[in-house]
Design an enzyme around this catalytic site. Structure first.
Site, PDB file in Angstrom:
ATOM      1  N   ARG A 106       0.816  -1.210   0.000  1.00 50.56           N
ATOM      2  CA  ARG A 106       0.000   0.000   0.000  1.00 50.56           C
ATOM      3  C   ARG A 106       0.852   1.263   0.000  1.00 50.56           C
ATOM      4  O   ARG A 106       0.549   2.235  -0.703  1.00 50.56           O
ATOM      5  CB  ARG A 106      -0.958  -0.019   1.200  1.00 50.56           C
ATOM      6  CG  ARG A 106      -1.856   1.221   1.326  1.00 50.56           C
ATOM      7  CD  ARG A 106      -2.465   1.690   0.022  1.00 50.56           C
ATOM      8  NE  ARG A 106      -3.165   0.650  -0.713  1.00 50.56           N
ATOM      9  CZ  ARG A 106      -3.532   0.759  -1.981  1.00 50.56           C
ATOM     10  NH1 ARG A 106      -3.222   1.834  -2.683  1.00 50.56           N
ATOM     11  NH2 ARG A 106      -4.167  -0.215  -2.580  1.00 50.56           N
ATOM     12  N   LYS A 141       1.626  25.033  -4.402  1.00 51.90           N
ATOM     13  CA  LYS A 141       0.395  24.378  -3.944  1.00 51.90           C
ATOM     14  C   LYS A 141       0.615  22.868  -3.944  1.00 51.90           C
ATOM     15  O   LYS A 141       0.171  22.139  -4.839  1.00 51.90           O
ATOM     16  CB  LYS A 141      -0.787  24.790  -4.823  1.00 51.90           C
ATOM     17  CG  LYS A 141      -1.111  26.268  -4.704  1.00 51.90           C
ATOM     18  CD  LYS A 141      -2.241  26.678  -5.621  1.00 51.90           C
ATOM     19  CE  LYS A 141      -2.526  28.174  -5.486  1.00 51.90           C
ATOM     20  NZ  LYS A 141      -3.593  28.624  -6.416  1.00 51.90           N
ATOM     21  N   LYS A 173       4.087  39.948  -3.929  1.00 46.36           N
ATOM     22  CA  LYS A 173       2.663  39.787  -4.216  1.00 46.36           C
ATOM     23  C   LYS A 173       1.879  40.940  -3.615  1.00 46.36           C
ATOM     24  O   LYS A 173       2.444  41.842  -2.973  1.00 46.36           O
ATOM     25  CB  LYS A 173       2.187  38.429  -3.693  1.00 46.36           C
ATOM     26  CG  LYS A 173       3.014  37.261  -4.242  1.00 46.36           C
ATOM     27  CD  LYS A 173       2.446  35.928  -3.877  1.00 46.36           C
ATOM     28  CE  LYS A 173       1.286  35.562  -4.758  1.00 46.36           C
ATOM     29  NZ  LYS A 173       0.827  34.166  -4.538  1.00 46.36           N
ATOM     30  N   GLU A 201       3.852  40.522  -8.777  1.00 43.96           N
ATOM     31  CA  GLU A 201       2.489  40.161  -9.166  1.00 43.96           C
ATOM     32  C   GLU A 201       1.681  41.411  -9.456  1.00 43.96           C
ATOM     33  O   GLU A 201       1.686  42.364  -8.658  1.00 43.96           O
ATOM     34  CB  GLU A 201       1.830  39.365  -8.043  1.00 43.96           C
ATOM     35  CG  GLU A 201       0.384  38.986  -8.322  1.00 43.96           C
ATOM     36  CD  GLU A 201      -0.279  38.347  -7.105  1.00 43.96           C
ATOM     37  OE1 GLU A 201      -0.295  37.120  -7.037  1.00 43.96           O
ATOM     38  OE2 GLU A 201      -0.765  39.111  -6.236  1.00 43.96           O
ATOM     39  N   ASP A 222      -1.783  38.077 -12.870  1.00 41.01           N
ATOM     40  CA  ASP A 222      -2.664  37.227 -12.078  1.00 41.01           C
ATOM     41  C   ASP A 222      -4.127  37.448 -12.438  1.00 41.01           C
ATOM     42  O   ASP A 222      -4.643  38.569 -12.345  1.00 41.01           O
ATOM     43  CB  ASP A 222      -2.444  37.513 -10.584  1.00 41.01           C
ATOM     44  CG  ASP A 222      -3.174  36.529  -9.699  1.00 41.01           C
ATOM     45  OD1 ASP A 222      -3.113  35.318  -9.969  1.00 41.01           O
ATOM     46  OD2 ASP A 222      -3.810  36.966  -8.722  1.00 41.01           O
TER      47      ASP A 222
END
Length: 284
Positions: A106, A141, A173, A201, A222
Site C-alpha cells: 500500500r 500548492k 505579491k 504580481e 494574475d
C-alpha cells in the site's frame, strides 16, 4: 530529488501504516493479516500495472518500499519515469518474501499512484500548449512534506519547476505591496536586501508600468482575461518575462499560451491531480 531523503520518507511512511510511529523500526510482522495467512518463508511474485493510460512517475520510490522490508527481493523495472504508457502496461515486477511485499504494497502504491497522477495531468497540460512558446510551471500548492516528490513528478510529465519555496526566489505579491507601502517600496527593499530576479504580481494592466519602473525582473499576470493578457504582453513588449496565473485549466490554457506569455503557472497539477489507477497483481 538529489537532496530528498528517500530513506527517511520510506521509513516514516511504513511506520505510519505498520503502527510504529513512536520511533520503532518497520517490521513486516506488524501486518497482522499477512502474518496470519502466510508462513514466514512464503514467496510472492507480483507486478505493479496501470489500468489507465498514464505518464509514469515514482517507480524507484515504489521499489524502495519493497527493498526496505525485503532487502533481498528481486525488482525489475518494466518502464521508466517519464514514459507515457497505455492501459494495461506492466510497470514493475517484484519477487520476494510474501509477508514483506504485502506489508509494503500500500505504501508503494499510494506513492506511485499519487506521483503518476501528477505526471499524467501535467502531460495533458503540456500537450495542450504544444507548438506555442509558453512553458508550463508548477507552484507551491503542494501537500505538506511532499513538495519535492510532487515537483519531481511535474518534471516527469514535461512541466518545469517554479520556485521550490519561499527561500529560493523572491516574489512580491499584493500583500507584500500593501504592507510595504507600495510596489516601489517593496521592490526597492528586495533589492536592498541583495535579492535579484524579482517577480512582481500585478492584477491590473495599469500596474504594469509602475512595477517595471520599480525594477521588476519578471511580471506575474494574475487572473487576467485572455484579451487583457494580449494587451499586457504587447505593453511589456519583451522588456521582462511574463507569467500568467489564475483560472487556468485544460479548457483555457491554450488560448492563454497563444497570447505570447512566456510562462503559465498551474496550481492544480499538484493540488488537484487525481491518483492514477495502478494496482499490484499476483503472478505465477
Amino acid at each position: 530529488m538529489s537532496d530528498f531523503d528517500l530513506a527517511a520518507f520510506v521509513e516514516a511512511t511504513l511506520a505510519e501504516d505498520l503502527g510504529i510511529e513512536g520511533g520503532g523500526v518497520p517490521d513486516a510482522a506488524r501486518d497482522i493479516t499477512a502474518t496470519a495467512c502466510l508462513p514466514a518463508d512464503a514467496r510472492l511474485k507480483a507486478v505493479l500495472d496501470s489500468r489507465d493510460a498514464v505518464t509514469v512517475a515514482g517507480l524507484e520510490i515504489a521499489a524502495a518500499f519493497f527493498r526496505r522490508l525485503d532487502p533481498g527481493c528481486r525488482i525489475e523495472l518494466l518502464a521508466k519515469d517519464g514514459d507515457s504508457v497505455p492501459a494495461g502496461t506492466d510497470l514493475l515486477l517484484v519477487e520476494g518474501n510474501a509477508r514483506a511485499l504485502l506489508a509494503a504494497e500500500r505504501s508503494a502504491l499510494n506513492t506511485l499512484q499519487h506521483l503518476t497522477g501528477i505526471a499524467t495531468l501535467t502531460r495533458s497540460y503540456v500537450d495542450a500548449i504544444a507548438g506555442t512558446t509558453a512553458t508550463l510551471l508548477d507552484t507551491r500548492k503542494t501537500l505538506p512534506g511532499l513538495r519535492r516528490l510532487e515537483k519531481y513528478a511535474v518534471t516527469q510529465g514535461g512541466g518545469s519547476n517554479h520556485r521550490m519555496g519561499l527561500w529560493d526566489a523572491p516574489m512580491v505579491k499584493d500583500n507584500h505591496i500593501a504592507a510595504a507601502g507600495g510596489v516601489t517600496e517593496a521592490v526597492q527593499a528586495c533589492k536592498a536586501a541583495g535579492l535579484s530576479n524579482i517577480t512582481v504580481e500585478v492584477d491590473h494592466i495599469d500596474q504594469i508600468e509602475p512595477a517595471l519602473a520599480a525594477g521588476a525582473d519578471r511580471l506575474l499576470l494574475d487572473n487576467f482575461t485572455v484579451p487583457d493578457l494580449h494587451a499586457a504582453v504587447a505593453l511589456v513588449a519583451g522588456r521582462v518575462p511574463t507569467e500568467a496565473s489564475g483560472g487556468v485549466n485544460l479548457t483555457t490554457i491554450r488560448a492563454i499560451a497563444q497570447t505570447g506569455v512566456d510562462y503559465i503557472s498551474v496550481g492544480r497539477i499538484t493540488q488537484s491531480a487525481p491518483a492514477a489507477d495502478v494496482g499490484m497483481d499476483y503472478r505465477d
